[in-house]
Design a protein around this motif. Structure first.
Motif, PDB file in Angstrom:
ATOM      1  N   LEU A  18       0.815  -1.211   0.000  1.00  0.00           N
ATOM      2  CA  LEU A  18       0.000   0.000   0.000  1.00  0.00           C
ATOM      3  C   LEU A  18       0.849   1.261   0.000  1.00  0.00           C
ATOM      4  N   ALA A  19       0.417   2.230  -0.810  1.00  0.00           N
ATOM      5  CA  ALA A  19       1.037   3.555  -0.792  1.00  0.00           C
ATOM      6  C   ALA A  19       0.506   4.326   0.415  1.00  0.00           C
ATOM      7  N   SER A  20       1.090   5.476   0.677  1.00  0.00           N
ATOM      8  CA  SER A  20       0.705   6.233   1.878  1.00  0.00           C
ATOM      9  C   SER A  20      -0.742   6.720   1.833  1.00  0.00           C
ATOM     10  N   THR A  24      -8.210  -1.716  -3.381  1.00  0.00           N
ATOM     11  CA  THR A  24      -7.914  -0.490  -2.647  1.00  0.00           C
ATOM     12  C   THR A  24      -8.662   0.652  -3.322  1.00  0.00           C
ATOM     13  N   ASN A  25      -8.437   1.866  -2.849  1.00  0.00           N
ATOM     14  CA  ASN A  25      -9.089   2.997  -3.489  1.00  0.00           C
ATOM     15  C   ASN A  25      -8.430   3.368  -4.815  1.00  0.00           C
ATOM     16  N   HIS A  26      -7.286   2.727  -5.181  1.00  0.00           N
ATOM     17  CA  HIS A  26      -6.608   3.022  -6.445  1.00  0.00           C
ATOM     18  C   HIS A  26      -6.474   1.827  -7.379  1.00  0.00           C
TER      19      HIS A  26
END
Length: 150
Positions: free
Chosen positions: A8-10, A79-81
């Motif tokens: 996961l990215a920040s 995820t949201n992306h």
């Protein structure tokens, strides 16, 4: 899920995660049911009960172990992306796809799959397709999470 969390990215959060359905333990459950049924044999068959148990218990343990491997080795997260699909325990195959590049999420469910909540998911993206993933828990929830508004 530890693997997905490490990717996961920040600014990324997990919307939905799933893995293979608990019915991957079906063979182990079947073997244990046969064992229980064999225990209901008449009382004068003690030797035969022991032989049946000696045969079925190791088969149930092996089937349960391989079911556990299949269940733990497959993770799908939205995820949201992006969508992340990981398959494999020792050797790993991971596919990531941006949500805006996903064209369709095909869900195939048999009547038994609809009752117990599992199915086959095929994800089609721009220029690529993720191979069908069989026995996924809550495939409809996965499709809804992919196409939910951000």
């Amino acid at each position: 899920m530890k693997y997905v969390n490490s990717l996961l990215a920040s600014d990324e959060t997990i919307r939905f995660k799933t893995r293979r359905h608990w019915l991957v333990y079906g063979y182990a459950i079947f073997m244990l049911a046969l064992l229980v049924a064999s225990l209901a044999l008449p009382q004068n068959l003690h030797g035969e009960k022991f032989v049946i148990a000696l045969f079925l218990v190791p088969l149930a343990v092996i089937a349960g172990f391989f079911g556990w491997i299949r269940r733990v080795a497959t993770v799908i997260a939205v995820t949201n992306h992006r969508l992340i699909c990981k398959n494999g325990l020792i050797s790993r195959h991971t596919v990531e796809m941006n949500l805006d590049k996903i064209e369709s999420v095909d869900v195939d469910q048999s009547a038994l799959g609809r009752i117990f909540g599992f199915g086959t998911v095929t994800i089609r993206g721009v220029g690529t397709t993720i191979d069908p993933i069989r026995g996924i828990a809550d495939p409809v929830g996965l499709r809804q999470a992919v196409f939910a508004a951000p």
